[in-house]
Design a protein around this motif. Structure first.
Motif, PDB file in Angstrom:
ATOM      1  N   ASP A 157      58.192  70.687  23.956  1.00 41.71           N
ATOM      2  CA  ASP A 157      59.514  70.077  23.805  1.00 41.71           C
ATOM      3  C   ASP A 157      60.032  69.593  25.153  1.00 41.71           C
ATOM      4  O   ASP A 157      60.669  68.541  25.254  1.00 41.71           O
ATOM      5  N   ARG A 160      58.493  66.279  25.898  1.00 40.99           N
ATOM      6  CA  ARG A 160      59.182  65.196  25.190  1.00 40.99           C
ATOM      7  C   ARG A 160      60.510  64.851  25.862  1.00 40.99           C
ATOM      8  O   ARG A 160      60.823  63.661  26.077  1.00 40.99           O
ATOM      9  N   GLU A 164      61.592  61.315  27.672  1.00 39.24           N
ATOM     10  CA  GLU A 164      62.796  60.544  27.350  1.00 39.24           C
ATOM     11  C   GLU A 164      63.652  60.325  28.598  1.00 39.24           C
ATOM     12  O   GLU A 164      64.209  59.229  28.800  1.00 39.24           O
TER      13      GLU A 164
END
Length: 420
Positions: A157, A160, A164
């Protein structure tokens, strides 16, 4: 300075596509493997369980041996041969054929049987303790495996989120709203996140391999990750720790019972045994036969058995002291395990509850403010780092809770009833 930034961004641009070709992945899904499944499989595959069962069989065989009576002795005696005169050759030989039968006195056989019975009970308790140890070992490995996979999920996570953030930083730099340093920071954070996820994959694979090795078969299924979140309000009623009835204390009491039996056996050895021997004697000169009956008993002149009794008594006192020390150790370990379980449960509830909610809200606000230019990149990175640390702290607390609970269950494991 601008040349340095440009060179670093170019190097980062080269590294990111190379790492993007091998993104961190989770372990493949498969049939669910619960903790009970793992414990059941390990019970049949553990060499220690097989060794413990063999020890029980050996103790039962020893009980059979202890109940056997001593064997009689066959003897043949030839007298009055190879002499002179009428005793020359075998002319006046007297041949005696008899059987010496030992008679045990002082309760030696019953004392041996009592020792063997105590050893059977001790071996059965050892086998039960081995099963409890296997359960504890498998539980520890299972907790480590699911905690590693939960950490891997958190690390993925973070990859990710870092990706971003990197994309957002690149757009801000291209629009002239931010310095290239922001893109540099985001790129470094993304690389570190990918490295952390790769490290978590290796740890997760290693913990699964250790668990598979313990249960004796490949671990192809998925683990019950939700089991880690099950936190009980308390382990039991708030009572003082009591070692009575626990498996470990029962083993110490069995050692004491065995020592008592050995004292009785040593005392029985002080009584000399008898040997009675009916026999038949043949007289060569007359061709007649006669019965002979012998009785023999050793004289306890040099070894009266007092030293053996003193040794067995000292060993019995040692076993009694060990039993008392074991009770104290168990109760102390129970107190520590209860405190650790309660503290870990409190930390887990806090990390998964108010702390996690606050960290998530902080990240949400920081992301909105960063996009709108109200917050700097450092504020966003700090909020995201706090959220990741909070999630990891929650996982660590849950793992610590279940490990302490497993240790407490091992300490409070009840002794099997006699005959089971």
């Amino acid at each position: 300075m601008h040349r340095f930034h440009a060179a670093l961004l170019a190097a980062t641009a080269c590294v990111l596509p190379a790492q993007a070709q091998q993104p961190p992945t989770a372990i493949a899904a498969g049939p669910l493997v619960t903790l009970d499944d793992a414990i059941l499989a390990a019970g049949g595959a553990a060499p220690s369980a097989e060794a413990a069962q063999a020890a029980v069989s050996a103790a039962q065989a020893a009980r059979t041996v202890a109940g056997l009576r001593p064997n009689p002795t066959f003897q043949t005696q030839v007298e009055n041969i190879a002499g002179s005169g009428q005793y020359r050759a075998l002319d006046s030989a007297e041949t005696t054929v008899g059987l010496n039968v030992p008679i045990e006195l002082g309760g030696k056989r019953s004392a041996r049987i009592a020792v063997a019975d105590a050893q059977i009970v001790r071996s059965q308790l050892s086998a039960a303790m081995m099963q409890a140890d296997i359960r504890l070992q498998v539980t520890i490995l299972y907790v480590e495996a699911i905690a590693a996979e939960r950490r891997l999920t958190t690390a993925q996570d973070q990859v990710r989120i870092a990706g971003e953030a990197l994309s957002a930083a690149q757009l801000r730099v291209q629009a002239g709203r931010a310095s290239p340093i922001e893109e540099q920071r985001a790129a470094v954070a993304h690389i570190n996140a990918q490295a952390g996820a790769t490290r978590m994959i290796r740890i997760a694979e290693a913990t699964r391999a250790n668990l598979a090795r313990r249960i004796g078969r490949p671990l192809t299924g998925t683990l019950d990750l939700g089991w880690l979140d099950r936190v009980h309000d308390s382990y039991g009623p708030a009572l003082p720790p009591d070692a009575a009835g626990t498996l470990t204390l029962a083993a110490a009491e069995a050692d004491l019972a065995s020592a008592d039996a050995n004292v009785r056996l040593a005392q029985s050895q002080r009584m000399p045994d008898l040997e009675v021997g009916p026999a038949v004697r043949r007289l060569s000169q007359t061709g007649d036969t006669a019965m002979v009956f012998s009785v023999s008993m050793p004289i306890p002149l040099f070894n009266a058995g007092k030293a053996a009794v003193a040794q067995a008594s000292a060993q019995r006192n040692q076993a009694a002291a060990q039993r008392r020390m074991t009770a104290l150790d168990i109760e102390q370990a129970m107190t520590d395990a209860m405190a650790q379980a309660d503290n870990a449960a409190t930390l887990a509830r806090t990390a998964n509850g108010p702390a996690l909610a606050a960290a998530q809200e902080s990240v949400r606000i920081a992301r909105i403010g960063y996009r709108e230019g109200k917050f700097g990149q450092l504020d966003l990175l700090d909020a995201e780092r706090t959220l990741a640390d909070t999630r990891l702290s929650a996982i660590d607390a849950l793992a610590a809770y279940h490990l302490a609970r497993a240790q407490l269950e091992r300490l409070t494991a009840p002794a099997p009833t006699q005959g089971n």
